[in-house]
Design a protein around this motif. Structure first.
Motif, PDB file in Angstrom:
ATOM      1  N   ALA A  30     -45.689  36.539 -41.299  1.00 30.56           N
ATOM      2  CA  ALA A  30     -46.103  37.491 -40.279  1.00 30.56           C
ATOM      3  C   ALA A  30     -44.963  37.873 -39.346  1.00 30.56           C
ATOM      4  O   ALA A  30     -44.860  39.003 -38.912  1.00 30.56           O
ATOM      5  N   THR A  31     -44.123  36.941 -39.026  1.00 33.20           N
ATOM      6  CA  THR A  31     -43.021  37.279 -38.130  1.00 33.20           C
ATOM      7  C   THR A  31     -41.727  36.805 -38.771  1.00 33.20           C
ATOM      8  O   THR A  31     -41.737  36.143 -39.791  1.00 33.20           O
ATOM      9  N   GLY A  32     -40.629  37.162 -38.153  1.00 29.12           N
ATOM     10  CA  GLY A  32     -39.351  36.828 -38.759  1.00 29.12           C
ATOM     11  C   GLY A  32     -38.893  37.975 -39.630  1.00 29.12           C
ATOM     12  O   GLY A  32     -39.550  39.007 -39.709  1.00 29.12           O
ATOM     13  N   ARG A  33     -37.753  37.815 -40.290  1.00 24.64           N
ATOM     14  CA  ARG A  33     -37.179  38.915 -41.053  1.00 24.64           C
ATOM     15  C   ARG A  33     -37.978  39.217 -42.308  1.00 24.64           C
ATOM     16  O   ARG A  33     -38.372  38.313 -43.038  1.00 24.64           O
ATOM     17  N   THR A  34     -38.183  40.486 -42.553  1.00 22.90           N
ATOM     18  CA  THR A  34     -38.891  40.916 -43.749  1.00 22.90           C
ATOM     19  C   THR A  34     -37.864  41.170 -44.839  1.00 22.90           C
ATOM     20  O   THR A  34     -36.792  41.708 -44.574  1.00 22.90           O
ATOM     21  N   SER A  35     -38.196  40.803 -46.074  1.00 24.08           N
ATOM     22  CA  SER A  35     -37.284  41.086 -47.181  1.00 24.08           C
ATOM     23  C   SER A  35     -37.840  42.252 -47.992  1.00 24.08           C
ATOM     24  O   SER A  35     -38.997  42.633 -47.843  1.00 24.08           O
ATOM     25  N   LEU A  39     -41.820  43.661 -48.665  1.00 24.73           N
ATOM     26  CA  LEU A  39     -42.327  45.033 -48.569  1.00 24.73           C
ATOM     27  C   LEU A  39     -42.979  45.453 -49.881  1.00 24.73           C
ATOM     28  O   LEU A  39     -44.020  46.100 -49.890  1.00 24.73           O
ATOM     29  N   PRO A 141     -51.506  38.896 -34.648  1.00 19.01           N
ATOM     30  CA  PRO A 141     -50.312  39.743 -34.591  1.00 19.01           C
ATOM     31  C   PRO A 141     -49.345  39.397 -35.718  1.00 19.01           C
ATOM     32  O   PRO A 141     -49.131  38.221 -36.018  1.00 19.01           O
ATOM     33  N   GLY A 142     -48.797  40.435 -36.350  1.00 14.36           N
ATOM     34  CA  GLY A 142     -47.843  40.232 -37.428  1.00 14.36           C
ATOM     35  C   GLY A 142     -48.443  40.400 -38.808  1.00 14.36           C
ATOM     36  O   GLY A 142     -47.726  40.612 -39.777  1.00 14.36           O
ATOM     37  N   TRP A 144     -50.035  42.153 -41.908  1.00 15.26           N
ATOM     38  CA  TRP A 144     -50.020  43.511 -42.448  1.00 15.26           C
ATOM     39  C   TRP A 144     -51.435  44.042 -42.583  1.00 15.26           C
ATOM     40  O   TRP A 144     -52.356  43.280 -42.898  1.00 15.26           O
ATOM     41  N   LYS A 166     -48.782  46.871 -39.072  1.00 17.30           N
ATOM     42  CA  LYS A 166     -49.022  45.483 -38.685  1.00 17.30           C
ATOM     43  C   LYS A 166     -49.921  45.406 -37.463  1.00 17.30           C
ATOM     44  O   LYS A 166     -49.907  46.318 -36.628  1.00 17.30           O
TER      45      LYS A 166
END
Lengths: 330, 340
Positions: A30-35, A39, A141-142, A144, A166
């Motif tokens: 949910a949080t942190g960097r998306t790769s 996606l 929160p976070g 999708w 999100k």
């Protein structure tokens, strides 16, 4: 400054996922960097779900505009927004995904939370429908989410309009997302990536990230009243428990009672000013908000066991929760 | 103490679940820096194929480089006078522009940055037909400073046009002293943008003296969204001359009362396209003319209209490229944009 606008669409009239994906598969962190692969997983879920989900999304023609809704049972129960339904017993035209026009009648509504139910009139049809998510707290929160609806009204060539985004914020009755909404979307569904309804489009603020949805909480809290065509104006009906104490912020992190309302459940239970609340039904209460939520999460009529500290003494008190009195209407 | 207690009773009604995560910071949202990390590998090339078209110090539109020798496409109705415009890109690079071919049908104009080579051009090779509902797409914004993501959000389709409008409602009776009196102004319309107000009296339109309101509709209806018309009006005895850029009539009628209010601005021309890809990228009207790419970095079209809060249209490459490519090739031989 523009304040809060209801997306009354009101444009003057001119889960049954095949190959079930588990939560771990479909929910990138949910949080942190998306790769990129995160996606693409979201995309795969959305594209797998969409053909099924869209069949349950409807456009609703109100007396002065157009809105959206979602069918959630085989016998044709629709979730929408209260500002779409306006009052019980109103018959409206409903347009299905394929353009077919049918009729539905409004049932109950919660005007405070903007939640409403409708029933498709024809009940010997097996209506296309989607599931509702019963785990309200998972819409965090976070996470999708997918917004569907008919912004600007039904358009066969365009089809239902998809937005992917999100959850930005969760409150007791609502969700905020960055799925952009506009007039005509009101009453349309917000889904999680398991294809379950987690919200109903309600209103927008000026910013693109300020899109507000009714969460499932107000629906579940008042489900029977809504089905029985009741109007809920304040949270006294089906609103969860009420104790009748004012809480002061004492030194440290104690939850100290600053005020006991007359003839409230708290006064009837013999609670006193300056009592400190330690636990509710055996669960430790570390903060005011957690205590408030614990009370609100229980329906009126529930008996609770409170552990209190009075002076140096610790004692247990039983109280029966009441309903929120009308004068506290907010 | 009592006040505080009362305050808390009020708060009671509005507190969130204690176990809820805190709200997302802007960086954690769908178009926040942490999420955009996913498209980092194509961000550079996405940004580099965009440039800004300026007239004096005002941004008109975004351009997509379509030839390394300075050829670009931009939205025609937003960039009416390329010969007077400038193009800016990268780290403060700038050049004069020449206009080569303008297509009213596609609302695109082909131009060239004079004396420029080695820009990072897109190739419209891949078929946009493979792009489906729910597929992630990306575009540069702010002239290539940042990127945005979103999904294809509706069915591919044709968008009909209904001509141009200025956004005024007029008195049907002849006005004393001549001219046509304005009685209403549409929100966010060309008339509103030009500062026209109810009670202003239109006395001249496109060089023609006005005496009846029907004539105003006729003059405007024959024009295209994005076209400039000269307007002369009377306010409190004074005569004022202005230029007004016409907009799509459909949009003005639908949005007369500002129904679509929190849209972040819309394009002047929003309809009359032979085919569009609709998406939900959070773009600005000045981003129109920028390329739309898939997550592999393939250019699939050009953003052509911001329509409302939830809608942006892009023209798929196969709709316009077969028309523009031969014109570009022909213009290259012999080279015309030599050092000025």
């Amino acid at each position: 400054m523009r304040r809060r606008f209801t997306i009354a669409l009101i444009i003057a009239c001119t889960g049954f996922l095949s190959g079930r994906l588990t939560a771990a598969d479909v929910l990138p962190q949910a949080t942190g960097r998306t790769s990129l692969s995160d996606l693409l997983k979201v995309q795969q879920s959305v594209q797998t779900l969409l053909p099924k989900l869209r069949t349950a999304v409807v456009a609703i023609q109100t007396h002065d505009g157009t809105a959206s809704g979602v069918i959630i049972t085989e016998d044709g129960l629709i979730l929408t927004a209260a500002h779409v339904a306006e009052k019980p017993g109103r018959e409206m035209r409903v347009i299905l995904d394929d353009g077919k026009v049918v009729k539905a009648t409004t049932l109950g509504l919660d005007k405070t939370a903007d939640a409403a139910l409708m029933q498709l009139n024809d009940n010997d049809v097996k209506w296309p429908h989607v599931k509702v998510c019963r785990e309200i707290t998972k819409a965090q929160p976070g996470v999708w989410c997918i917004a569907l609806g008919h912004p600007g009204g039904f358009d066969k060539q365009r089809g239902v309009v998809l937005r992917v985004g999100k959850i930005v914020k969760q409150t007791a009755n609502s969700l905020q997302t960055d799925c952009v909404l506009m007039g005509g979307d009101s009453g349309g569904p917000l889904f999680n990536l398991a294809g379950e309804v987690i919200g109903i489009h309600s209103q927008i603020w000026e910013d693109r990230d300020q899109n507000m949805h009714v969460s499932m909480a107000p629906f579940f809290r008042s489900w029977d009243d809504l089905k029985m065509s009741q109007i809920i104006r304040v949270w006294s009906t089906g609103s969860g428990g009420y104790l009748g104490v004012g809480l002061g912020l004492s030194d440290g992190i104690e939850i100290k009672i600053a005020l006991i309302k007359k003839s409230s459940p708290a006064s009837q239970a013999g609670m006193m000013q300056d009592d400190v609340i330690l636990a509710l039904d055996g669960e430790k209460m570390p903060s005011v908000s957690q205590f408030q939520n614990a009370v609100r999460a229980r329906p009126a009529g529930t008996q609770i066991l409170l552990q209190l500290k009075r002076g140096t003494e610790t004692l247990d008190v039983k109280a029966t929760l009441g309903s929120q009195p009308k004068e506290d209407e907010g | 103490m009592k006040l505080r207690a009362i305050l808390l009773i009020v708060l009671w009604i509005d507190t969130s679940h204690a176990e809820s995560r805190p709200p997302l910071t802007p960086g954690e949202r769908t178009n926040g820096i942490q999420t955009l990390n996913a498209v980092d590998s194509i961000a550079r090339q996405t940004k580099d194929c965009a440039a800004l078209i300026y007239l004096k110090d005002r941004v008109l539109s975004t351009a997509t480089w379509v030839g390394a020798d300075g050829y670009f496409l931009t939205k025609a109705s937003d960039a009416p006078m390329l010969e007077k415009a400038k193009i800016r890109w990268g780290d403060k690079k700038s050049a004069a522009t020449r206009e080569i071919y303008r297509s009213v049908v596609h609302d695109l104009v082909l131009g060239q940055a004079v004396g420029v080579t080695g820009v990072s051009a897109v190739t419209f090779g891949s078929k946009s037909n493979t792009v489906g509902y729910g597929q992630w797409l990306t575009s540069p914004t702010k002239g290539g400073k940042e990127v945005r993501i979103g999904v294809m959000s509706a069915q591919r389709r044709k968008i009909r046009g209904d001509g141009a409008a200025i956004g005024v409602r007029m008195d049907e009776k002849t006005t004393k002293g001549g001219g046509v009196r304005i009685v209403g102004i549409a929100e966010d319309s060309p008339a509103a943008a030009a500062g026209l107000r109810p009670e202003d009296v239109l006395i001249e339109l496109a060089g023609e003296n006005l005496s009846e309101f029907m004539r105003v509709n006729e003059i405007i209806h024959n024009r295209q969204p994005g076209e400039q018309v000269d307007v002369k009006y009377r306010r409190a005895g004074k005569i004022i001359s202005i230029q007004v850029r016409l907009a799509s009539r459909t949009k003005i009628l639908q949005n007369w009362e500002g129904e679509d209010f929190a849209n972040g601005g819309i394009s002047v021309r929003t309809d009359n396209f032979s085919q569009v890809i609709q998406h939900d990228l959070p773009l600005h009207p000045l981003d129109m003319g920028s390329p739309l790419l898939d997550l592999k970095g393939h250019a699939i079209g050009i953003n052509i209209a911001r329509v409302d809060r939830v809608t942006t249209f892009a023209l798929p490459a196969e709709v316009f490229w077969k028309e523009f490519q031969p014109i570009l090739e022909a213009d290259r031989h012999p080279p015309k944009a030599l050092k000025p």
